[in-house]
Design a protein around this motif. Structure first.
Motif, PDB file in Angstrom:
ATOM      1  N   GLN A 154       0.837  -1.202   0.000  1.00  0.00           N
ATOM      2  CA  GLN A 154       0.000   0.000   0.000  1.00  0.00           C
ATOM      3  C   GLN A 154       0.875   1.256   0.000  1.00  0.00           C
ATOM      4  N   LEU A 155       1.972   1.225   0.762  1.00  0.00           N
ATOM      5  CA  LEU A 155       2.859   2.390   0.844  1.00  0.00           C
ATOM      6  C   LEU A 155       3.573   2.603  -0.491  1.00  0.00           C
ATOM      7  N   GLU A 156       4.057   1.512  -1.096  1.00  0.00           N
ATOM      8  CA  GLU A 156       4.743   1.639  -2.389  1.00  0.00           C
ATOM      9  C   GLU A 156       3.787   2.173  -3.450  1.00  0.00           C
TER      10      GLU A 156
ATOM     11  N   ALA B 203       1.252   4.116  -2.961  1.00  0.00           N
ATOM     12  CA  ALA B 203       1.027   5.544  -2.691  1.00  0.00           C
ATOM     13  C   ALA B 203       2.211   6.358  -3.221  1.00  0.00           C
ATOM     14  N   MET B 204       3.423   5.855  -3.013  1.00  0.00           N
ATOM     15  CA  MET B 204       4.611   6.556  -3.499  1.00  0.00           C
ATOM     16  C   MET B 204       4.603   6.593  -5.030  1.00  0.00           C
TER      17      MET B 204
ATOM     18  N   SER C 183       2.013   6.545  -6.895  1.00  0.00           N
ATOM     19  CA  SER C 183       0.960   7.487  -7.303  1.00  0.00           C
ATOM     20  C   SER C 183       1.465   8.916  -7.279  1.00  0.00           C
ATOM     21  N   LEU C 184       2.249   9.260  -6.264  1.00  0.00           N
ATOM     22  CA  LEU C 184       2.787  10.626  -6.173  1.00  0.00           C
ATOM     23  C   LEU C 184       3.613  10.937  -7.423  1.00  0.00           C
ATOM     24  N   ILE C 185       4.422   9.965  -7.850  1.00  0.00           N
ATOM     25  CA  ILE C 185       5.267  10.163  -9.038  1.00  0.00           C
ATOM     26  C   ILE C 185       4.391  10.259 -10.283  1.00  0.00           C
ATOM     27  N   LYS C 186       3.413   9.346 -10.395  1.00  0.00           N
ATOM     28  CA  LYS C 186       2.538   9.350 -11.587  1.00  0.00           C
ATOM     29  C   LYS C 186       1.759  10.657 -11.696  1.00  0.00           C
ATOM     30  N   VAL C 187       1.191  11.100 -10.572  1.00  0.00           N
ATOM     31  CA  VAL C 187       0.387  12.331 -10.612  1.00  0.00           C
ATOM     32  C   VAL C 187       1.258  13.501 -11.049  1.00  0.00           C
TER      33      VAL C 187
ATOM     34  N   TYR D  84       3.911  13.560 -12.976  1.00  0.00           N
ATOM     35  CA  TYR D  84       4.232  13.537 -14.415  1.00  0.00           C
ATOM     36  C   TYR D  84       2.986  13.672 -15.290  1.00  0.00           C
TER      37      TYR D  84
ATOM     38  N   GLU E  88      -6.578  17.653  -8.718  1.00  0.00           N
ATOM     39  CA  GLU E  88      -6.157  16.688  -7.693  1.00  0.00           C
ATOM     40  C   GLU E  88      -6.424  17.156  -6.259  1.00  0.00           C
TER      41      GLU E  88
ATOM     42  N   VAL F   3       6.902  17.276  -3.624  1.00  0.00           N
ATOM     43  CA  VAL F   3       6.760  16.313  -2.518  1.00  0.00           C
ATOM     44  C   VAL F   3       6.691  17.046  -1.181  1.00  0.00           C
TER      45      VAL F   3
END
Lengths: 96, 96
Positions: free
Chosen positions: A4-6, A8-9, A11-15, A17, A41, A76
């Motif tokens: 779940q944590l990975e 979420a991380m 997702s942060l990168i995808k959002v 870009y 978002e 971030v």
């Protein structure tokens, strides 16, 4: 499979870009791209502020290296700050 | 409905409380809870390090207020640092 944590991380990168790739340097958010990201978002966050300069002020706060753009590290910091604020709100409402 | 970014932020909070609530102060991760979180949520990261003291060193780095625990703000710094590192790795591999 990602935890779940990975996820979420990731997702942060995808959002990041998803919005940074639209114009100019694809590794950075221009002001227009930041506005677009916030609208889609973090709509509630933006709607909750009646300060017309909220994005300008945010851009200045985030843009630590003052290059007029927001890079991933600066993005971030925004996400971390908002998440900590959400958590504080969660704790206060729990303690009531 | 939550956006992708809001869901990722919610996940960070959920994951933290999934592990912080097990013993002692439910708003903080003890060392044991941090080890448990790392094993289940960041297994690859932990496996990638052959330093037996990786968790001890991490605990010291994260525990800014030196209270022996990792609170949510300190946890988010870890997640932000790792996510930025992942992004750097992603950029370098793209540029090759």
């Amino acid at each position: 499979m990602s935890s779940q944590l990975e996820s979420a991380m990731e997702s942060l990168i995808k959002v990041f870009y998803l919005y940074s790739g639209k114009e100019g340097d694809k590794y950075k958010l221009s002001k227009g791209e930041l506005v677009n990201l916030l609208k889609h978002e973090l709509a509630d966050f933006l709607a909750g502020s009646n300060d017309p300069l909220v994005v300008d002020n945010m851009m200045q706060d985030l843009d630590e290296n003052q290059d007029g753009d927001v890079d991933f590290q600066e993005f971030v910091v925004l996400v971390a700050t908002l998440t900590v604020a959400c958590n504080e709100f969660f704790i206060q409402s729990e303690k009531k």
